[in-house]
Design a protein around this motif. Structure first.
Motif, mmCIF file in Angstrom:
data_model
loop_
_atom_site.group_PDB
_atom_site.id
_atom_site.type_symbol
_atom_site.label_atom_id
_atom_site.label_comp_id
_atom_site.label_asym_id
_atom_site.label_seq_id
_atom_site.Cartn_x
_atom_site.Cartn_y
_atom_site.Cartn_z
ATOM 1 N N ALA A 102 0.835 -1.208 0.000
ATOM 2 C CA ALA A 102 0.000 0.000 0.000
ATOM 3 C C ALA A 102 0.870 1.258 0.000
ATOM 4 O O ALA A 102 0.548 2.252 -0.669
ATOM 5 N N SER A 103 1.980 1.220 0.733
ATOM 6 C CA SER A 103 2.872 2.380 0.772
ATOM 7 C C SER A 103 3.571 2.581 -0.565
ATOM 8 O O SER A 103 3.725 3.714 -1.041
ATOM 9 N N ARG A 104 3.994 1.482 -1.181
ATOM 10 C CA ARG A 104 4.635 1.596 -2.493
ATOM 11 C C ARG A 104 3.663 2.158 -3.529
ATOM 12 O O ARG A 104 4.035 2.981 -4.362
ATOM 13 N N LYS A 105 2.423 1.717 -3.454
ATOM 14 C CA LYS A 105 1.402 2.228 -4.366
ATOM 15 C C LYS A 105 1.159 3.719 -4.128
ATOM 16 O O LYS A 105 0.981 4.491 -5.072
ATOM 17 N N ALA A 106 1.170 4.127 -2.865
ATOM 18 C CA ALA A 106 0.951 5.531 -2.529
ATOM 19 C C ALA A 106 2.058 6.412 -3.094
ATOM 20 O O ALA A 106 1.799 7.526 -3.585
ATOM 21 N N VAL A 107 3.292 5.932 -3.039
ATOM 22 C CA VAL A 107 4.417 6.711 -3.566
ATOM 23 C C VAL A 107 4.339 6.801 -5.088
ATOM 24 O O VAL A 107 4.590 7.860 -5.678
ATOM 25 N N LYS A 108 3.972 5.707 -5.721
ATOM 26 C CA LYS A 108 3.815 5.711 -7.177
ATOM 27 C C LYS A 108 2.738 6.697 -7.598
ATOM 28 O O LYS A 108 2.899 7.452 -8.564
ATOM 29 N N ARG A 109 1.620 6.703 -6.863
ATOM 30 C CA ARG A 109 0.537 7.641 -7.174
ATOM 31 C C ARG A 109 0.998 9.076 -6.970
ATOM 32 O O ARG A 109 0.703 9.965 -7.783
ATOM 33 N N ALA A 110 1.730 9.331 -5.887
ATOM 34 C CA ALA A 110 2.209 10.688 -5.609
ATOM 35 C C ALA A 110 3.135 11.173 -6.721
ATOM 36 O O ALA A 110 3.089 12.342 -7.120
ATOM 37 N N ALA A 111 3.980 10.280 -7.219
ATOM 38 C CA ALA A 111 4.882 10.663 -8.300
ATOM 39 C C ALA A 111 4.104 11.032 -9.553
ATOM 40 O O ALA A 111 4.442 12.002 -10.248
ATOM 41 N N ALA A 112 3.049 10.262 -9.850
ATOM 42 C CA ALA A 112 2.217 10.561 -11.022
ATOM 43 C C ALA A 112 1.503 11.893 -10.852
ATOM 44 O O ALA A 112 1.427 12.707 -11.791
ATOM 45 N N LEU A 113 0.969 12.134 -9.658
ATOM 46 C CA LEU A 113 0.297 13.414 -9.396
ATOM 47 C C LEU A 113 1.283 14.570 -9.485
ATOM 48 O O LEU A 113 0.970 15.628 -10.050
ATOM 49 N N GLY A 114 2.464 14.380 -8.907
ATOM 50 C CA GLY A 114 3.468 15.439 -8.949
ATOM 51 C C GLY A 114 3.857 15.792 -10.369
ATOM 52 O O GLY A 114 3.999 16.967 -10.725
ATOM 53 N N SER A 115 4.019 14.774 -11.216
ATOM 54 C CA SER A 115 4.359 15.002 -12.615
ATOM 55 C C SER A 115 3.238 15.741 -13.329
ATOM 56 O O SER A 115 3.491 16.663 -14.122
#
Length: 492
Positions: free
Chosen positions: A163-176
């Motif tokens: 769940a944490s890895r997924k959260a970081v991946k999502r944050a990176a996509a949002l940041g981009s």
């Protein structure tokens, strides 16, 4: 864009320019600040930092950033203490984490590699921390230069579960996505106009699952997009409508996003005063948010079909510009009397909403820097109107979850008569009373029968012409991108 990764290694051993550790405040106001939970620092390091916190009388309030050099047993060159307030698990507390971490990351603009300790162990806290990093690590590039003022890489130290890895991946996509939106808004209007906006979209969609279609002036005239043609006919840069579509197999919902894309708004023949034009390169922030949101939804692979409709035009005065009292025929056949050429955004939106309605989506959401009345009424809180109470609540709930301030507003039926015209089906604006609301009522006239629709007025929060604060830089803020993505996620 910052390279964002997650690690379970010891924070003290992480090399780099800075180690960011969150500080929480004492809600009672008696004991000062303390290191946030979740760190694995040794007693020696904690004792040293606790002494610094006491000596400097740090309070841990959101946005408080303190740099501490030469911390024993820490590999990073400096330790950055970032205030995040009174830590809890509510949406406001998560936004405090975003803001506090974002402020700290923004303060590291001259450093290249940082480590951030996640102030907790839940996936929600990991997500908020990662989003604060991704949003705060943005810096505006000066024209003709490569940006050298943003952190290149950030390692988050925290739990390593799925769940944490997924959260970081999502944050990176949002940041981009937010960075792309900000980049578009910050571009000078001689560099970003309808044609180059479409060129940027074409480049950005290469290698993605997003398809691009665009209408040039010939196609706009043939397609009956009279509102868009009228707004753009006074400029040497001809208008466009761009359509971005992401269509996964067996989608759980079909949503249309519509964005106002006035790449520069002079006011047309009803010209603005000189001071009123200084931030008008941002009048395409709604279209930028839609483009960025569609790209993010596709990158995240959400099982929701999303189509973005971008109404792109430059509103300029010239011998070919539309006049007050002109009557134009919009997409779908509705005739509109133009009363003030400086109320142009609703015209391109009307065309795009009508076009979006033809596909009968489950919902249409438009977003626009539409009215000065929104700024007067709500400042940096966006206004949300709708023809459907459930959709309006869904939009507001999505905004609260992601940390973008929005407030529900009505569409009073008694104000509809302000849009009556003796020369056309509809006047394109009402009087001075309830200008934000009558603009919404005007847009509602172009929504297909039975389709839930919501309008988001972001005239205030789309552009920060003051100083950088929290994770928001000066200039384009990227406001609305995360709400649109969160709204799409709400259908999953």
């Amino acid at each position: 864009m910052v390279n964002l990764t997650l690690s379970t290694r010891s924070a003290a051993d992480a090399p780099g320019d800075a180690l960011v550790i969150a500080l929480v405040s004492d809600s009672a106001g008696t004991n000062g600040a303390a290191l946030a939970p979740g760190h694995d620092l040794s007693r020696k390091i904690v004792t040293h930092l606790t002494s610094v916190i006491a000596d400097l009388e740090l309070g841990g309030k959101v946005g408080e950033v303190t740099v501490v050099a030469a911390v024993p047993s820490v590999a990073s060159k400096v330790v950055v203490l970032a205030g995040i307030g009174d830590l809890g698990s509510g949406s406001d507390d998560l936004e405090n984490i975003r803001q506090g971490v974002g402020t700290a990351i923004r303060s590291l603009s001259k450093k290249k590699k940082a480590t951030v300790v996640v102030p907790g162990t839940t996936a929600e806290i990991v997500a908020a921390t990662a989003e604060g990093v991704a949003l705060g690590a943005y810096a505006v590039s000066k024209a003709g230069t490569t940006n050298q003022d943003a952190v290149d890489a950030v390692v988050l130290v925290g739990p390593g579960d799925a769940a944490s890895r997924k959260a970081v991946k999502r944050a990176a996509a949002l940041g981009s996505a937010v960075a792309y939106c900000r980049d578009l808004v910050n571009l000078a209007p001689n560099l970003l106009y309808p044609e180059t906006f479409v060129d940027s979209l074409a480049e950005k969609t290469k290698g993605t699952k997003v398809k691009l279609k665009s209408y040039d002036m010939k196609a706009l005239r043939a397609g009956g997009f009279g509102g868009t043609v009228g707004v753009g006919q006074g400029s040497a840069n001809e208008p466009r409508i761009a359509v971005l579509s992401y269509a996964p197999s067996r989608p759980k919902a079909t949503i249309a996003f519509v964005g106002k894309g006035i790449t520069f708004d002079s006011g047309g023949l009803c010209i603005k005063p000189a001071g009123g034009m200084l931030t008008m390169k941002c009048d395409m922030a709604g279209a930028a948010a839609v483009a960025a949101a569609v790209l993010a939804v596709a990158e995240l692979g959400l099982p929701v079909a999303v189509t973005g409709y971008l109404g792109l035009a430059e509103n300029m005065p010239s011998s070919t510009a539309q006049r007050p009292s002109d009557v134009v025929t919009m997409r779908g056949g509705t005739t509109v009397e133009v009363l003030n050429t400086d109320a142009e955004g609703r015209m391109v939106l009307g065309d795009c909403i009508a076009l979006a309605s033809e596909s009968a989506p489950d919902a249409i959401i438009d977003i626009a820097t539409l009215t000065g009345a929104q700024v007067i009424a709500l400042a940096n809180t966006a206004a949300v109107m709708a023809n459907d109470d459930a959709l309006r609540s869904r939009v507001v709930d999505a905004s609260a979850t992601v940390g973008e301030a929005m407030w529900p507003m009505p569409l009073p039926k008694e104000l509809r008569s302000a849009l009556d015209s003796i020369n056309a089906d509809l006047a394109h604006k009402g009087g001075s009373e309830g200008g934000m609301l009558t603009a919404g009522i005007f847009l509602s006239e172009f929504v297909g029968k039975g389709i839930p629709w919501s309008h988001i007025d972001i005239a205030g929060p789309a552009f920060n012409d003051k100083g950088a604060t929290g994770y928001s830089p000066k200039g384009g803020t990227g406001f609305g991108v995360r709400t649109l993505v969160g709204l799409a996620e709400s259908y999953v």
